[in-house]
Design an enzyme around this catalytic site. Structure first.
Site, short mmCIF file in Angstrom:
data_model
loop_
_atom_site.label_atom_id
_atom_site.label_comp_id
_atom_site.label_asym_id
_atom_site.label_seq_id
_atom_site.Cartn_x
_atom_site.Cartn_y
_atom_site.Cartn_z
N LYS A 141 0.83 -1.22 0.00
CA LYS A 141 0.00 0.00 0.00
C LYS A 141 0.86 1.26 0.00
CE LYS A 141 -2.36 -0.91 3.79
NZ LYS A 141 -1.94 -2.26 4.22
N ARG B 284 -9.93 0.41 9.18
CA ARG B 284 -9.56 -0.98 9.45
C ARG B 284 -10.65 -1.74 10.19
NH1 ARG B 284 -3.59 0.00 9.36
NH2 ARG B 284 -2.44 -1.91 9.72
N ARG C 206 11.41 -7.15 4.24
CA ARG C 206 11.37 -5.74 4.65
C ARG C 206 12.07 -5.56 6.00
NH1 ARG C 206 5.60 -2.87 4.59
NH2 ARG C 206 5.30 -3.41 6.75
N ARG D 33 11.01 -1.35 11.98
CA ARG D 33 9.70 -1.26 12.60
C ARG D 33 9.56 -2.37 13.61
NH1 ARG D 33 4.83 -0.36 8.38
NH2 ARG D 33 3.79 -1.39 10.10
N ARG E 14 -1.04 -9.80 12.88
CA ARG E 14 -1.60 -8.70 12.09
C ARG E 14 -2.50 -9.24 10.98
NH1 ARG E 14 2.87 -5.09 10.01
NH2 ARG E 14 1.29 -3.49 9.84
P1 AMP Z 1 0.37 0.17 9.42
O1 AMP Z 1 1.59 1.00 9.24
O2 AMP Z 1 -0.81 0.72 8.64
O3 AMP Z 1 0.59 -1.27 9.13
O4 AMP Z 1 -0.04 0.29 10.96
C1 AMP Z 1 0.83 -0.13 11.99
C2 AMP Z 1 0.02 -0.39 13.26
O5 AMP Z 1 -0.63 0.83 13.68
C3 AMP Z 1 -1.11 -1.40 13.12
O6 AMP Z 1 -0.67 -2.73 13.28
C4 AMP Z 1 -2.05 -0.96 14.25
O7 AMP Z 1 -1.55 -1.37 15.51
C5 AMP Z 1 -1.93 0.55 14.19
N1 AMP Z 1 -2.94 1.12 13.23
C6 AMP Z 1 -2.67 1.78 12.07
N2 AMP Z 1 -3.81 2.16 11.47
C7 AMP Z 1 -4.82 1.75 12.28
C8 AMP Z 1 -6.24 1.82 12.20
N3 AMP Z 1 -6.86 2.40 11.16
N4 AMP Z 1 -6.95 1.30 13.22
C9 AMP Z 1 -6.35 0.72 14.30
N5 AMP Z 1 -5.03 0.60 14.41
C10 AMP Z 1 -4.25 1.10 13.43
#
Ligand code: AMP
Length: 188
Positions: A13, A88, A127, A135, A146
């Site tokens: 993404k 999400r 990654r 990360r 996840r």
């Molecule tokens: P991402 O970088 O989008 O993969 O997000 C990393 C982490 O941030 C996720 O595993 C969640 O813990 C939290 N997170 C990001 N976006 C959301 C969302 N829309 N709702 C809830 N948690 C989120």
């Protein structure tokens, strides 16, 4: 143009959002990036979010919605935005609709980058090895959680947009350039 980029962790993404922001001069709104920034700054929100993110669980809908509500009204969103990693949960999707309705803004398209689980695991492991900015949630155990969370809480959001006739799926197993081409085809 207002878009939602949808897909499991590791689907690409972020990479595709980068291509789109350059091409269409729109901004990327990544809730993951916003949360990581809060963690880096050591804010109360960041402290609360970190332990949840480190487990690969979801941060509460209230926190996420309030972040989005503030971000989406900023002037740089006027020309359009890409939501990356949001919504999400079904609650987030419904709340987003309410916020956008009030602002008289509409989502044009929801693009799903479809990738299967084995490919995801391989990508995220790569990654984790390559990333300079490591990360904490990029390891395979947490990734598995996840993906579970994605299936349980996030897949219903796809159904929601499918029923609204907004969902377009792209084969995310292709190389980055071909995924980009497919996305641009559906946007023209
Ligand atoms: P991402 O970088 O989008 O993969 O997000 C990393 C982490 O941030 C996720 O595993 C969640 O813990 C939290 N997170 C990001 N976006 C959301 C969302 N829309 N709702 C809830 N948690 C989120």
């Amino acid at each position: 143009m207002n878009l939602i980029l949808f897909g499991p962790p590791g689907a690409g993404k972020g990479t595709q959002a980068e291509v789109l922001i350059n091409k269409y001069k729109i901004v990327q709104i990544s809730t993951g990036d916003m949360l990581r920034e809060e963690v880096k700054l050591g804010t109360e929100l960041g402290k609360a979010a970190k332990s949840i993110m480190d487990k690969g669980d979801l941060v509460s809908d209230e926190i996420i919605i309030s972040m989005i509500e503030k971000r989406i009204i900023k002037p740089d969103c006027k020309n359009g935005f890409i939501l990356d990693g949001f919504p999400r949960t079904l609650k987030q999707a419904i709340d987003l609709d309410n916020i956008l309705n009030k602002l008289d803004i509409h989502i044009d398209k929801v693009i799903e980058i479809d990738v299967d689980e084995d490919v995801l695991l391989k990508r995220i492991t790569k990654r984790a090895l390559e990333s300079k900015i490591s990360r904490d949630d990029d390891n395979s155990e947490i990734l598995k959680n996840r993906i579970l969370v994605y299936k349980k809480d996030t897949l219903p959001v796809l159904e929601y947009y499918k029923n609204l006739n907004k969902l377009l799926s792209i084969d995310g197993m292709q190389n980055v350039e071909d995924v980009s081409k497919d996305i641009q085809k559906i946007l023209t």
